[in-house]
Design an enzyme around this catalytic site. Structure first.
Site, PDB file in Angstrom:
ATOM      1  N   LYS B 205     -43.950 -19.982 -18.205  1.00 24.85           N
ATOM      2  CA  LYS B 205     -43.582 -19.833 -19.614  1.00 24.85           C
ATOM      3  C   LYS B 205     -42.955 -18.463 -19.880  1.00 24.85           C
ATOM      4  O   LYS B 205     -41.985 -18.352 -20.626  1.00 24.85           O
ATOM      5  CB  LYS B 205     -44.818 -20.034 -20.499  1.00 24.85           C
ATOM      6  CG  LYS B 205     -45.323 -21.481 -20.474  1.00 24.85           C
ATOM      7  CD  LYS B 205     -46.698 -21.609 -21.126  1.00 24.85           C
ATOM      8  CE  LYS B 205     -47.185 -23.049 -21.114  1.00 24.85           C
ATOM      9  NZ  LYS B 205     -48.621 -23.164 -21.456  1.00 24.85           N
ATOM     10  N   GLY B 302     -52.078 -30.253 -26.043  1.00 28.55           N
ATOM     11  CA  GLY B 302     -52.618 -31.410 -26.735  1.00 28.55           C
ATOM     12  C   GLY B 302     -51.532 -32.426 -27.006  1.00 28.55           C
ATOM     13  O   GLY B 302     -50.357 -32.073 -27.182  1.00 28.55           O
TER      14      GLY B 302
END
Lengths: 424, 424
Positions: B205, B302
């Site tokens: 990231k 999620g």
């Protein structure tokens, strides 16, 4: 590369910051954004000010028509503040097909519909990232991200002046008047602080933000507004004892019953992400049905942070071949069928009572008779006849609370209702 | 309204969440975004899983060519994870002119240049908002906002698993192994937790985020990576005593001397906005030369938060007539002339020493001889022969520190160097 001509309406603090960025970063923006931005016109009465920024006086004018009629001007950035003549000037620019970039939340929240209608007619763009929370890309986020989410609520610390004052009152235990004077001396508050401390500025911003978030117009008239001038250091200290931080919050909730929008001093639990936003910083906390909680944080004001947002919009406008407009019916009123409601929340009640046995029971009973139950009670024992009594209620409406308080106020033992403050 | 055909590669957790949002919000997105998105193809081996989500089995395929050759598919969203076959599949889709949306940070950080080159050839778009910090619009912010700012630094808590573990170790005073097991039981950590706890996920990231922020490629090889498995509850407690919170930070700094990029456990002052980011939440803190400090915060993982970002990208892709690509030379290596450096920072040093007079003086002298001065010292007095000694240094390089520590380790009084941790 073709030059995109920019006009600046006013080169005061933010206009000056914008000119600085556009000048310093012309090559940088050319390289990375593939647009060449040049300031070709400046509307400014104070020619000396313009010259002091390094602006060639030949491009300075005092007549808006020199900008409206100049075909080399493609984008107009406005820094005049207030409704008029900003509104009239920008309507003229939009009618002439020039895209508009503005930080003017008052004018925008009052005349967005008019400006947008004019922009649509000519195909010009209307950009206002800098109107809310300075350089933090909250407008872009609401317009170009979260497209699948229904935003359930938006809660913001959107006024730096009041957050600076409340933070200082809380950290240093000082009273409102004293801190306001300090804020004025430091340049964090205006000589006439009404727009900030009475919540007007926050209200303008909430109208813009919540309209975008809920994809329906939330007009100023739908927003309940209360400022911070009645807050005392005692209230802040009592709240602290009970685990709460006081903030001037702009809150809008999108519920099944309707939309609730309000600007008011509010106690939030210390654990809430907004509780740690200190000083002149701003933050906006959003809850989406899929994304969950998100928060954007940064400086809400200042020449360069706000200038950064203006420049971002100018670049965006220069590259945006097909401007997009709001997806809702943008009028000066709420859309038909949208209901505005008074939502439930907790309340902090600060009373001065005679230190007699049974006074708490009496008050509790009255509140209970209106369906209001208590979350916390805090009574400072003292060897004095009069003592402060602090109550924090569970969620209820302000209407029910008012009814209960009418009765409470009549009790002999209740000498004074010092303050009632919202608790979220 | 013309239907925009979508293909989903995989309908596991996030793919399933994305299907759910696209289905539930089809009308909502049509109304507000003026695009009609329909899932027309699904690549999934587990047909039963697809059916359980309500997907018509006639659109499920196990052959990527059925998607590549389907002209009704305009946008492909990938949820396979890992490098292959995701990379090959997406290169095929891009070559066929289909825009790609992906959350796959590993593949993207390793093959972004290849994918972008293929996208440019066919004019397809490449979108990856969901690859970093779930539904928080950090990629959009770096691409479409702050265009005038030079980003000086980016500091992120970008991995929810490690933040969950470190928060729990800190709040509950538990050891790493114990909390890791709890996290695994709760589904916050994988059975094989290496990608998270050793910092690989954060490194992928950081490569993406810092490349966009600094507008030059920051390849994985330029990032110093260290995980959290050597952190003990004692380290966290000692740091706490001195006013610090421990986080696994992804840090990239753009300095005059060069770029410094690292993923490592780091102590930050409790007052830093990132110190209050708890549990599985993520946040990215940016410093721009004009905008100043800004922070974006939200759920980093999620099904629905990540699905929210995927849907945002799909909508964006459907509306984006002319995709934009990175403004820098996107290759598999750093651009020529860009230097990567080892930046200076403070260090927390945890030693076990014999409780003798003069040991601190001796260590201080050695550090000082390498130009390293101390900010804080914390020695726990105990009636034991061996005691912990905690030192926090002012800024220095890890190279200088290593040299000094080589000498310190040799002292008779120094029984053990328990840990050395970065302090920002």
């Amino acid at each position: 590369m073709k030059i995109t001509g920019i006009a600046l309406l006013g080169v005061g603090v933010v206009g000056g910051g914008t000119y600085q960025i556009l000048t310093e970063k012309r090559e940088f923006i050319k390289k990375h954004q593939n647009v060449d931005l040049q300031v070709v016109r400046v509307l400014e009465k104070n020619v000396a000010r313009a010259k002091s920024l390094g602006i060639d006086e030949n491009i300075v004018t005092q007549n808006i028509d020199n900008i409206v009629n100049d075909d080399s001007v493609k984008i107009v950035a406005e820094f005049m503040g207030g409704v008029e003549p900003a509104r009239t000037f920008l309507l003229k620019c939009l009618a002439a097909g020039k895209s508009v970039v503005t930080a003017n939340k008052e004018m925008l929240s009052k005349h967005w519909h008019e400006l947008e209608a004019e922009a649509k007619k000519s195909g010009a763009g209307l950009y206002f990232e800098a109107s809310c929370v300075g350089g933090v890309p909250i407008i872009r986020t609401l317009k170009n991200s979260l497209q699948g989410d229904t935003i359930k609520s938006i809660t913001g610390i959107v006024n730096g002046t009041t957050n600076f004052i409340l933070t200082k009152m809380s950290d240093e235990g000082k009273d409102y008047d004293e801190v306001l004077k300090e804020a004025q001396a430091l340049g964090y508050a205006e000589a006439n602080p009404v727009a900030d401390v009475d919540g007007f500025d926050a209200m303008y911003k909430l109208s813009i933000l919540s309209s975008l978030a809920f994809r329906t117009k939330v007009p100023l008239t739908a927003i309940d507004r209360k400022g911070i001038s009645s807050i005392t250091k005692e209230d802040i200290a009592f709240g602290k004892d009970l685990g709460y931080t006081l903030k001037l919050l702009a809150i809008a909730k999108n519920t099944e019953k309707g939309i609730c929008a309000k600007v008011q001093p509010t106690f939030i639990p210390n654990s809430h992400p907004l509780a740690s936003i200190k000083g002149s910083f701003n933050a906006v906390f959003l809850v989406g049905d899929y994304v969950g909680d998100i928060m954007l944080y940064g400086r809400g004001a200042g020449a360069l942070p706000t200038g950064s947002a203006i420049v971002s919009d100018i670049v965006f406008a220069a590259k945006d071949k097909k401007p997009s407009y709001t997806s809702f019916k943008n009028t000066d009123k709420a859309e038909r069928g949208v209901k505005f409601i008074d939502d439930e929340n907790g309340f902090y009640i600060h009373l001065t009572v005679k230190d007699k046995i049974g006074v708490l029971a009496k008050i509790t009973k009255t509140l209970s008779s209106k369906g209001i139950s208590l979350k916390s009670v805090f009574q400072k024992s003292a060897d004095e006849e009069l003592v402060p009594l602090i109550l924090i209620t569970h969620k209820t409406t302000s209407k029910l609370l008012s009814k209960a308080m009418e009765e409470v106020e009549k009790f002999d033992e209740v000498v004074k209702v010092n303050n009632i403050i919202c608790v979220e």
